[in-house]
Design a protein around this motif. Structure first.
Motif, PDB file in Angstrom:
ATOM      1  N   ALA A  27       0.842  -1.201   0.000  1.00 24.82           N
ATOM      2  CA  ALA A  27       0.000   0.000   0.000  1.00 24.82           C
ATOM      3  C   ALA A  27       0.871   1.243   0.000  1.00 24.82           C
ATOM      4  O   ALA A  27       1.962   1.255   0.570  1.00 24.82           O
ATOM      5  N   ARG A  28       0.372   2.265  -0.624  1.00 23.18           N
ATOM      6  CA  ARG A  28       1.039   3.558  -0.624  1.00 23.18           C
ATOM      7  C   ARG A  28       0.599   4.304   0.635  1.00 23.18           C
ATOM      8  O   ARG A  28      -0.599   4.439   0.892  1.00 23.18           O
ATOM      9  N   THR A  29       1.558   4.796   1.410  1.00 26.56           N
ATOM     10  CA  THR A  29       1.238   5.555   2.624  1.00 26.56           C
ATOM     11  C   THR A  29       1.386   7.053   2.417  1.00 26.56           C
ATOM     12  O   THR A  29       0.920   7.839   3.241  1.00 26.56           O
ATOM     13  N   PHE A  30       2.066   7.445   1.339  1.00 29.02           N
ATOM     14  CA  PHE A  30       2.237   8.855   1.021  1.00 29.02           C
ATOM     15  C   PHE A  30       2.490   8.985  -0.470  1.00 29.02           C
ATOM     16  O   PHE A  30       3.260   8.209  -1.045  1.00 29.02           O
ATOM     17  N   CYS A  31       1.837   9.959  -1.097  1.00 29.53           N
ATOM     18  CA  CYS A  31       2.064  10.258  -2.508  1.00 29.53           C
ATOM     19  C   CYS A  31       1.821  11.753  -2.689  1.00 29.53           C
ATOM     20  O   CYS A  31       0.692  12.224  -2.497  1.00 29.53           O
ATOM     21  N   SER A  32       2.864  12.484  -3.038  1.00 28.24           N
ATOM     22  CA  SER A  32       2.714  13.931  -3.152  1.00 28.24           C
ATOM     23  C   SER A  32       1.680  14.315  -4.206  1.00 28.24           C
ATOM     24  O   SER A  32       0.955  15.302  -4.030  1.00 28.24           O
ATOM     25  N   LYS A  33       1.550  13.541  -5.280  1.00 24.51           N
ATOM     26  CA  LYS A  33       0.538  13.833  -6.309  1.00 24.51           C
ATOM     27  C   LYS A  33      -0.870  13.684  -5.749  1.00 24.51           C
ATOM     28  O   LYS A  33      -1.738  14.522  -5.997  1.00 24.51           O
ATOM     29  N   GLU A  34      -1.126  12.608  -5.006  1.00 24.16           N
ATOM     30  CA  GLU A  34      -2.459  12.406  -4.427  1.00 24.16           C
ATOM     31  C   GLU A  34      -2.776  13.471  -3.385  1.00 24.16           C
ATOM     32  O   GLU A  34      -3.902  13.966  -3.321  1.00 24.16           O
ATOM     33  N   PHE A  35      -1.786  13.833  -2.569  1.00 29.45           N
ATOM     34  CA  PHE A  35      -1.995  14.885  -1.576  1.00 29.45           C
ATOM     35  C   PHE A  35      -2.321  16.208  -2.264  1.00 29.45           C
ATOM     36  O   PHE A  35      -3.265  16.902  -1.890  1.00 29.45           O
ATOM     37  N   ALA A  36      -1.539  16.572  -3.274  1.00 24.67           N
ATOM     38  CA  ALA A  36      -1.764  17.823  -4.004  1.00 24.67           C
ATOM     39  C   ALA A  36      -3.122  17.816  -4.700  1.00 24.67           C
ATOM     40  O   ALA A  36      -3.835  18.827  -4.693  1.00 24.67           O
ATOM     41  N   ALA A  37      -3.501  16.685  -5.291  1.00 21.49           N
ATOM     42  CA  ALA A  37      -4.796  16.583  -5.967  1.00 21.49           C
ATOM     43  C   ALA A  37      -5.946  16.775  -4.985  1.00 21.49           C
ATOM     44  O   ALA A  37      -7.022  17.250  -5.362  1.00 21.49           O
ATOM     45  N   TYR A  38      -5.719  16.437  -3.726  1.00 18.72           N
ATOM     46  CA  TYR A  38      -6.750  16.609  -2.695  1.00 18.72           C
ATOM     47  C   TYR A  38      -6.691  18.010  -2.082  1.00 18.72           C
ATOM     48  O   TYR A  38      -7.465  18.346  -1.196  1.00 18.72           O
TER      49      TYR A  38
END
Length: 181
Positions: A27-38
């Motif tokens: 599992a991914r616990t951190f992704c800067s792209k997903e955080f930024a998209a949110y």
């Protein structure tokens, strides 16, 4: 990742979406792209690890003010903690309100703590370990704290406090902060 909003605007509970097979899961616990998209700031300046010997240990309630306000992503990787955040943004409709979330190695949950939120936790197990990803470097001149048992905040901790630092036990009460003492 699954982002769940809380009653405190900008504060999120983050669960991951495991990809499982016969070996276990990934599992991914951190992704800067997903955080930024949110709409979250994914900057990380430092990562810290806190190990706690005894159940009932309390750390907090800490925050940093400008120019070193910080965002934290907090996860318990061993044992369990009761994590509390308090909205310290005077312009916020939830100013001085708080939430508490159980973070544990078992539930693998993380808490996204926005800027200008006081943060602290109490260990629910011996040997609890907490990892923090933080957006700013530690700046002692910008550090502030709140008393964990401040009657104005009405935080209900799950256990009696077994250990606390002198600094955390003696932060000023909100009443003195609000009247400018």
């Amino acid at each position: 990742m699954i982002f769940t909003e809380t009653k405190l605007k900008g504060a999120l509970i983050i669960d991951f979406e495991p990809q499982q097979d016969r070996r276990g899961f990934f599992a991914r616990t951190f992704c800067s792209k997903e955080f930024a998209a949110y709409g979250l700031r994914p900057n990380i300046a430092q990562c810290n690890l806190s190990y706690n010997y005894k159940k009932g240990t309390l750390r907090g309630m800490h925050y940093q003010t400008a120019p070193a306000t910080e965002i934290k992503l907090v996860r318990c990787i061993r044992g369990a903690v009761y994590d509390v955040i308090i909205d310290m943004r005077p312009e916020s409709p939830t100013y001085l309100e708080h939430i508490g979330v159980k973070l544990s190695a078992e539930n693998r949950r993380a808490l996204y703590v926005p800027e200008m939120f006081a943060h602290g936790y109490q260990t629910l197990t011996d040997g609890a370990e907490v990892i923090y990803q933080i957006s700013e470097f530690y700046a002692p001149e910008s550090e502030w704290g709140l008393r964990y048992n401040d009657p104005l905040l009405e935080i209900v901790w799950p256990l009696p406090v077994s250990e606390i630092s002198q600094k955390d036990a003696t932060w000023p009460l909100m009443e003195s902060i609000l009247i400018g003492v």
